[in-house]
Design an enzyme around this catalytic site. Structure first.
Site, short mmCIF file in Angstrom:
data_model
loop_
_atom_site.label_atom_id
_atom_site.label_comp_id
_atom_site.label_asym_id
_atom_site.label_seq_id
_atom_site.Cartn_x
_atom_site.Cartn_y
_atom_site.Cartn_z
CG HIS A 130 -6.07 -0.21 5.04
ND1 HIS A 130 -4.73 -0.77 5.17
CD2 HIS A 130 -6.58 -0.55 6.08
CE1 HIS A 130 -4.71 -1.72 6.25
NE2 HIS A 130 -5.81 -1.47 6.77
CD GLU B 242 -2.54 -1.17 2.55
OE1 GLU B 242 -2.31 -0.39 3.47
OE2 GLU B 242 -3.44 -2.22 2.53
#
Length: 634
Positions: free
Chosen positions: A517, A494
């Site tokens: 997220h 990420e």
């Protein structure tokens, strides 16, 4: 360090913005000008003059003269001022009133303020009235304040220097204050050290002149090894908060008096190694990796707070070996993740995303094809923890049949049914949602084999951890039609910041909801986490409690009362408690309370003892073999 015995040392303390949180004349102006339509402007003018005088930009005499002209105050206003100031005594002075009382013979309050309101305040904390040196008001025949006694040296420039010289103190002199006039005592050679007191106000021109910056009276007392209310000044406890944690967390640490540094983004390993030195408390979210290598450079780290559910980004074993306690937020964002899952299930099973995308390019596709209700559908939950159980309840309320699989035996809520195997759950579920933790053994628990065992046209969600799903296998399942829709909130890699591009094979696939997220990223959840995690960290720092820790023996300790608390973290080997108690017996120390809990790896002993004991005791406890960390609290 004191250079002479304490009985030959004198402490000169300022009043306004030092002993109290405010400037007395500023508050008097607020009282005396009540009802005046220009009150706010005049009060601001008085504050500006106060600041200029304290910073040394204008002379003290000029500052006093200008402020007294603006006050429009009367003798009758002073009792009201005293009542206000009683509640404005600086926190660290209130905490250390025993020091002020015990050493009253060597403490002098020297102020450019006025005795009429200073004496009633400082004597409450044990200062002797004849040790207070300040100005006095002059009144007209009707009681209006018209000036001050100009014969008093404190009404003149460098008046504090003159006053201290006249006192002729024989011994070391330490000055604590926030203003330039306090520094002048040191500059004149009449004081050994000047401590710039910054608990209430920070004046750069004063701080740069100081021998030492004292964020609190505790810090001054600690620096000089004097008796104090805190075993270690909170102003010296450094907190590093990363990844844009909620402002409420910052407020809680700052309110406690800690030294807080905030960084919006995550740090890579080398960057964190640079920042972690001398940090006592580290707060992170999911992106920052707290590795063994990082911890090798964390010379003062006591605890880590994960402002999220997962802790797989933290090397828990290495933390435990070093006596570093780790806390997380296992419940605070549960509802937010559940609501996102429910929303995505409905959007995906109704095929809303493709229809919405076509609408944005002008296509009107009003059909029911591949659009279904959730009522009556079978929801399969992989993982039946805090999130899985709450999702189970909400989904059942929507009319869904709920099945779950968990490696740990769990009690089913409502009408949910447990599957004996993962394959059993995959074969019967119309919707599969993952809610497992990030342990290494969970890597790729859903891959090509598992997708093959799912129903044709299944809806698939991963709001758990990025590495628990084989992403290429998911991509292939979507392209083949095995997965009719997917919602993915977590990814193996990420971006560290919002400025970094998100690169992933799932981009641009049909009926796929990709979110960055944000399962727990609601204002409510982040505020809950912002309150919960600091609460646990503060309980440990202030009280030694480890209840809720993910890597330490859990102890919920009573509040510390009229004792000193000794915290001993050690490797779990036989005989440590016996050695600790042998030291207490040897020094004839009475134990008021003792608590012990162990894990396979470490032991944690907390002992409350009477305050009177030899300094040697602490060193002997530190020197016990297999000691990892030792801490003293009072």
């Amino acid at each position: 360090m004191l250079t002479k015995p304490l009985e030959q040392t004198y402490f000169i303390i300022d009043f306004d913005s030092t002993f109290t949180k405010v400037e007395g004349l500023d508050v008097l102006a607020e009282i005396s000008l009540a009802g005046n339509r220009d009150r706010d402007r005049i009060v601001d003018d008085i504050r500006t003059i106060t600041d200029r005088g304290m910073a040394g930009e204008i002379s003290l005499a000029q500052s006093l003269e200008l402020r007294l002209k603006l006050l429009q105050a009367h003798r009758d206003h002073i009792p009201a001022l005293v009542e206000v100031l009683k509640d404005k005594i600086s926190d660290s002075f209130q905490r250390n009133h025993e020091f002020l009382t015990e050493h009253a013979d060597r403490i002098y309050v020297v102020s450019s303020g006025f005795k009429e309101f200073i004496v009633p305040i400082v004597t409450r904390l044990g200062i002797k009235e004849d040790h207070v040196f300040a100005n006095t008001f002059l009144y007209d025949e009707t009681g209006n304040i018209i000036g001050c006694d100009c014969d008093n040296p404190l009404a003149t420039d460098r008046g504090k220097v003159t006053l201290i010289r006249n006192l002729n103190l024989e011994g070391d002199v330490y000055v604590i204050g926030d203003g330039y006039t306090d520094y002048e005592i040191r500059e004149s050679g009449l004081a050994n050290r000047f401590y710039a007191f910054t608990e209430n106000v920070m004046r750069p021109s004063v701080v740069e002149k100081a021998d030492h910056i004292a964020p609190s009276l505790d810090d001054f007392l600690y620096d000089n090894r004097l008796s104090r209310s805190q075993s270690y000044p909170k102003s010296r406890i450094r907190v590093l908060l990363l990844e844009n944690v909620h402002p409420v967390a910052v407020h809680l640490f700052e309110k406690e008096g800690f030294n807080v540094e905030i960084l919006k983004g995550a740090l890579d390993e080398d960057e964190l190694i640079e920042k972690i030195r001398d940090v006592h408390i580290l707060g992170i979210r999911s992106k920052t990796q707290v590795t063994r290598r990082v911890l090798e450079h964390a010379n003062k780290l006591m605890c880590v707070g994960a402002f999220c559910i997962g802790t797989n980004q933290i090397d828990l074993s290495a933390c435990t070996e070093r006596g570093i306690v780790v806390f997380n937020a296992p419940y605070s964002n549960t509802r937010s993740v559940v609501e996102l899952a429910i929303g995505e299930i409905i959007m995906l099973i109704r095929n809303v995303i493709p229809k919405s995308n076509r609408m944005h390019v002008g296509e009107w596709d009003k059909s029911a094809k591949n659009s279904f209700e959730v009522r009556g559908k079978k929801l399969g939950l992989i993982g039946y923890g805090n999130i899985g159980t709450q999702l189970s309840v909400v989904a059942e309320a929507l009319g869904m049949e709920v099945y779950f699989y968990d490696v740990v035996d769990k009690l089913a809520l409502g009408n949910a049914r447990k599957c004996r195997t993962l394959d059993e759950l995959l074969a019967l579920s119309d919707i599969v949602s993952l809610h497992v933790d990030g342990r290494a053994s969970n890597k790729n628990i859903i891959g090509a084999r598992e997708f093959e065992r799912m129903k044709e046209g299944v809806i698939f969600l991963n709001l758990a951890r990025g590495h628990v799903v084989d992403v290429p296998a998911l991509v292939e399942a979507i392209k083949s039609g095995k997965v009719a829709g997917a919602g993915v909130d977590v990814f193996p890699y990420e971006p560290k910041t919002n400025n970094e591009e998100f690169v992933n094979e799932l981009r641009s696939l049909p009926n796929v909801i990709l979110t960055p997220h944000i399962g727990g990223s609601t204002e409510e959840a982040q505020e809950n986490i912002g309150n919960f995690v600091p609460g646990k960290l503060l309980e440990y720092i202030n009280n030694g409690s480890t209840y809720g820790s993910v890597n330490f023996p859990e102890l919920q300790l009573p509040l510390l009362k009229d004792s000193h608390r000794l915290l001993h973290i050690h490797e779990n080997v036989p005989g440590i408690l016996a050695r600790i108690n042998a030291i207490f017996a040897q020094h004839n120390i009475n134990i008021k309370g003792q608590y012990l809990k162990t894990t396979e790896q470490i032991g944690y002993v907390i002992t409350d003892i009477a305050k009177d004991y030899a300094d040697d005791v602490i060193q002997e406890l530190r020197n016990i073999d297999n000691t990892i960390k030792f801490r003293l609290l009072y």
